[in-house]
Design a protein around this motif. Sequence first.
Motif, PDB file in Angstrom:
ATOM      1  N   UNK A 378       0.716  -0.930  -0.017  1.00 46.17           N
ATOM      2  CA  UNK A 378       0.033   0.390  -0.202  1.00 46.17           C
ATOM      3  C   UNK A 378       0.950   1.476   0.276  1.00 46.17           C
ATOM      4  N   UNK A 379       0.598   1.960  -0.916  1.00 46.44           N
ATOM      5  CA  UNK A 379       1.179   3.218  -1.123  1.00 46.44           C
ATOM      6  C   UNK A 379       0.278   4.704  -0.921  1.00 46.44           C
ATOM      7  N   UNK A 380       0.983   5.127   0.395  1.00 47.61           N
ATOM      8  CA  UNK A 380       0.364   6.362   1.181  1.00 47.61           C
ATOM      9  C   UNK A 380       0.698   7.655  -0.201  1.00 47.61           C
ATOM     10  N   UNK A 381       0.607   7.871  -0.964  1.00 47.01           N
ATOM     11  CA  UNK A 381       0.785   9.583  -1.509  1.00 47.01           C
ATOM     12  C   UNK A 381       0.393  10.584  -0.931  1.00 47.01           C
ATOM     13  N   UNK A 387      -1.818  14.851   7.774  1.00 43.86           N
ATOM     14  CA  UNK A 387      -0.977  15.152   9.447  1.00 43.86           C
ATOM     15  C   UNK A 387      -0.493  13.922  10.309  1.00 43.86           C
ATOM     16  N   UNK A 388       0.543  13.858  11.019  1.00 49.71           N
ATOM     17  CA  UNK A 388       0.773  12.612  11.718  1.00 49.71           C
ATOM     18  C   UNK A 388      -0.137  11.828  12.008  1.00 49.71           C
ATOM     19  N   UNK A 389      -1.075  13.078  12.486  1.00 49.52           N
ATOM     20  CA  UNK A 389      -2.358  11.792  13.019  1.00 49.52           C
ATOM     21  C   UNK A 389      -2.662  11.027  12.140  1.00 49.52           C
ATOM     22  N   UNK A 390      -2.838  11.109  10.841  1.00 49.68           N
ATOM     23  CA  UNK A 390      -3.961  10.473  10.063  1.00 49.68           C
ATOM     24  C   UNK A 390      -2.720   9.777   9.583  1.00 49.68           C
ATOM     25  N   UNK A 394      -3.318   5.800   9.523  1.00 56.65           N
ATOM     26  CA  UNK A 394      -3.450   4.316   8.186  1.00 56.65           C
ATOM     27  C   UNK A 394      -2.617   3.432   8.309  1.00 56.65           C
ATOM     28  N   UNK A 395      -1.148   3.619   8.782  1.00 55.36           N
ATOM     29  CA  UNK A 395       0.180   2.458   8.682  1.00 55.36           C
ATOM     30  C   UNK A 395      -0.880   1.951  10.287  1.00 55.36           C
ATOM     31  N   UNK A 396      -1.607   2.286  11.403  1.00 57.05           N
ATOM     32  CA  UNK A 396      -1.848   1.269  11.532  1.00 57.05           C
ATOM     33  C   UNK A 396      -2.822   0.069  10.966  1.00 57.05           C
ATOM     34  N   UNK A 404       1.745  -4.102   4.005  1.00 57.51           N
ATOM     35  CA  UNK A 404       3.018  -3.487   4.265  1.00 57.51           C
ATOM     36  C   UNK A 404       2.076  -2.445   3.695  1.00 57.51           C
ATOM     37  N   UNK A 405       2.574  -0.558   4.516  1.00 56.87           N
ATOM     38  CA  UNK A 405       1.822   0.546   4.037  1.00 56.87           C
ATOM     39  C   UNK A 405       3.147   1.378   4.131  1.00 56.87           C
TER      40      UNK A 405
END
Length: 557
Positions: A378-381, A387-390, A394-396, A404-405
């Motif tokens: 998974x690629x988060x573009x 934000x760091x929380x977002x 997503x990683x969690x 794998x993110x």
Amino acid sequence: MSDIEIAQKAHMKPIIGLAKEHYGIDAIHLDPYGHYKAKLSLEYVNSLAGKKDGKLILVTAISPTPAGEGKTTTTVGLGDAMNRIGKKTILCLREPSLGPCFGVKGGAAGGGYSQVVPMEDINLHFTGDFHAIGVAHNLLSALIDNHINHGNALDIDPRRIQWKRVVDMNDRALRNIIVGMGGPANGYLREDGYDIVVASEVMAILCLATSRADLKERLGRIVIGYKSDKVTPVYASDLKAQGSMAALLKDAIKPNLVQTLENNIAFIHGGPFANIAHGCNTVTATRTALKLADYVITEAGFGADLGAEKFIDIKCRMAGLKPSAVVLVATARALKFHGGVAKEDLSRENLAALEKGFENLERHLNNITTYYGLPCVICINHFTFDTEAEIALLKQKCAALGAKCVVSRHWAEGGAGAEELAREVVNIVDNREPGFKYVYDENLGLWDKIAAIATTLYGAGGITASAKVKAQLAAWEADYGKFPICIAKTQMSFSTNPNLKGAPSGHTVEISEVRLANGAGFIVAIAGDMMTMPGLPKVPAAERIDIDDDGKVTGLF
């Protein structure tokens, strides 16, 4: 800077020298279109037949949103990153259509510091492939009406002509027209219409053809309509059209070479839409790249329920391709949109909406790993508004699924921003054996194939259609029952309702029409109210595009 400003400042290298430097391709094998784009001869393509194939990586995405996901940008950034870490990699992309360039979407050559160039050329007329496809298609249209006008020896029923005309522009006024007006001198009066070029069967044929001979044979198989007995098909070969059509496509069939901002080679060839066609670049370009490079990165149009499914069940099935891994692109903004946030509020942190919208990503991931049998990264573009929380959320949530993110910053940093993604992709490709499989068996009936796609990938409770559509599928079963299915459906939702976000379940997919693409070798099933000729929006992108006195294009993005 805007995408076009970044592209216009690029330090491009002459494509002939670049092809020789990277892959030992001599100038004799290249037909240059200016200094920075060229076509590769089929003779050279054929000379690669004995070479070992590299590994194929597919880039796809969650269901599209107005916020954008950046699939092409990610493909380019990943390719540059893999070359940066010493992996010999080529990109295979589709050519943009003028329809969306001047409509809603704008250009389709990547963005930020992950683009293919020359950006303006690629987004506008490029090497003339779409023009050649449109002219070849419309030549067949002209031959049909000409044959009827001169006595109709083939007994073509004018009411059952299936072959429309095409133009590479969004123009809703051309969806349904009357031709032959003005009296007998102007032909036979009948209903007709236009599709956009990227929906043409000629486009599909060019993208799936493996040689000039295969191209011509497929063109001859096109069913243009039926005789007055209502059941006997009339083929393009009956009109002796395939030779002249193939002649118009003699250069279009050759793959196009361009480069990224970081001077890495990319093939851009063919461009069917994934919502109304099969959404993949040409088999010829992909096969050629696999012979030249150790890794090939390609993309499929729109979300993994559309482009990726057609890539697997149509392109891979026909061409014998076997991808090694998938990169699933998502953005925090797009997932918040699927969670119910309005477009104008997407830049604000909203963890609840992000968590709700994550169901869209989860279903796509499950489809890829369960029904396609492929490992997935998974690629988060990354967007500057994230934000760091977002990102942490997503990683969690990805980790909870065992996925794998990787957060990638290729838009802002080019290949350097995607090196972590590149290493993860290479690790999976080199160390995991894919369990690649198709979504359905080719021996299933046509109706059951449509049902399999809808109920597994879309989460539908079932499919429905009129008695006429069911009867047509039943009539095709004997001759075309092994054909794959190409569902034409909105890209915005798993359902046929573009406003239904997230991961809807239990809905019914209505098949409103079916079309036989005999030359391409598949059945098109139109789901819901899907247009094969799009319209322009209230404020089209064309209003922003301009050119100055020096010939510099502005407003194209």
